[in-house]
Design a protein around this motif. Structure first.
Motif, short mmCIF file in Angstrom:
data_model
loop_
_atom_site.label_atom_id
_atom_site.label_comp_id
_atom_site.label_asym_id
_atom_site.label_seq_id
_atom_site.Cartn_x
_atom_site.Cartn_y
_atom_site.Cartn_z
N SER A 45 0.83 -1.20 0.00
CA SER A 45 0.00 0.00 0.00
C SER A 45 0.87 1.25 0.00
O SER A 45 2.03 1.21 0.37
N ALA A 46 0.26 2.35 -0.42
CA ALA A 46 0.95 3.65 -0.43
C ALA A 46 -0.05 4.72 -0.02
O ALA A 46 -1.26 4.59 -0.26
N GLN A 47 0.45 5.75 0.61
CA GLN A 47 -0.38 6.89 1.02
C GLN A 47 0.47 8.14 1.04
O GLN A 47 1.70 8.06 1.10
N MET A 48 -0.19 9.28 0.98
CA MET A 48 0.52 10.55 1.06
C MET A 48 1.13 10.71 2.45
O MET A 48 0.53 10.30 3.44
N MET A 49 2.29 11.32 2.50
CA MET A 49 2.94 11.62 3.78
C MET A 49 2.32 12.91 4.34
O MET A 49 1.92 13.79 3.57
N LYS A 50 2.22 13.01 5.64
CA LYS A 50 1.71 14.24 6.26
C LYS A 50 2.70 15.38 5.95
O LYS A 50 3.91 15.17 5.97
N ALA A 108 6.81 15.39 5.78
CA ALA A 108 7.52 15.64 4.52
C ALA A 108 8.55 16.75 4.70
O ALA A 108 9.68 16.65 4.22
N GLU A 109 8.18 17.81 5.43
CA GLU A 109 9.10 18.92 5.67
C GLU A 109 10.29 18.46 6.51
O GLU A 109 11.44 18.79 6.22
N ARG A 110 10.03 17.68 7.53
CA ARG A 110 11.09 17.19 8.42
C ARG A 110 12.05 16.28 7.65
O ARG A 110 13.27 16.39 7.77
N LEU A 111 11.51 15.39 6.84
CA LEU A 111 12.32 14.42 6.10
C LEU A 111 13.17 15.08 5.02
O LEU A 111 14.34 14.74 4.84
N THR A 112 12.56 16.03 4.28
CA THR A 112 13.26 16.63 3.13
C THR A 112 14.10 17.85 3.49
O THR A 112 15.06 18.16 2.78
N GLY A 113 13.71 18.56 4.54
CA GLY A 113 14.39 19.81 4.87
C GLY A 113 13.87 20.99 4.07
O GLY A 113 14.42 22.08 4.13
N PHE A 114 12.81 20.77 3.30
CA PHE A 114 12.17 21.83 2.52
C PHE A 114 10.77 22.08 3.07
O PHE A 114 10.20 21.22 3.71
N VAL A 115 10.23 23.28 2.78
CA VAL A 115 8.86 23.57 3.22
C VAL A 115 7.88 23.19 2.12
O VAL A 115 8.20 23.22 0.94
N VAL A 116 6.68 22.80 2.51
CA VAL A 116 5.63 22.45 1.55
C VAL A 116 5.44 23.62 0.60
O VAL A 116 5.40 24.77 1.02
#
Length: 157
Positions: free
Chosen positions: A83-88, A92-100
């Motif tokens: 299964s797959a789902q969108m990340m909160k 996503a910001e914490r993991l990537t270091g970028f802002v939404v």
């Protein structure tokens, strides 16, 4: 606005040719990628949105044309997951270091499996987020795929 971000630094390090394009980011836009395409005056299929997802609970990145939706079923299959789902957004910001609104597939803090919609490879040039809101990088889709170490897959609905 800075034209140097972790995303552009990652492309420079990889020796990938690109062009930086900035536009007036609209924080109230319903669909950021579609707004970017309109502001840049290009077809929505040329502007690729970066989505952070969870496949069987593990993070992954998927890059698809801004005018298309991801099929979670196809995405899960492409990642060999059930299964797959969108990340909160906060995750996503914490993991990537970028802002939404400014999440780039390039230069993320942590490398994760990345997929690019194979249909995007038919475009002569594509635009991807350059690491901040209102900043896009224009490059060939083959170079984007190479720089990301991504796999091309049919993941749109």
């Amino acid at each position: 606005m800075s034209k140097t971000t972790r995303a552009t630094q990652a492309l420079d390090k990889a020796g990938i040719a690109y062009e930086v394009c900035s536009y007036a980011y609209d924080p109230d836009a319903d669909k950021v990628g579609m707004q970017a395409a309109e502001a840049l005056g290009v077809a929505p299929g040329m502007v690729l949105k970066t989505l952070m997802v969870l496949a069987d609970g593990k993070p992954a990145c998927v890059v698809v044309p801004s005018d298309r939706e991801v099929s979670m079923k196809k995405l899960a299959a492409a990642l060999a997951a059930k299964s797959a789902q969108m990340m909160k957004p906060a995750d996503a910001e914490r993991l990537t270091g970028f802002v939404v609104g400014g999440i780039s597939p390039f230069g993320q803090k942590r490398a994760v499996p990345t997929l690019m919609e194979e249909g995007a490879l038919g475009q002569p040039q594509v635009f991807l987020n350059g690491g901040q809101r209102g900043l896009q990088v224009k490059l060939s889709p083959a170079d984007a795929l190479k720089a990301l170490g991504a796999k091309a897959a049919a993941v749109v609905a």
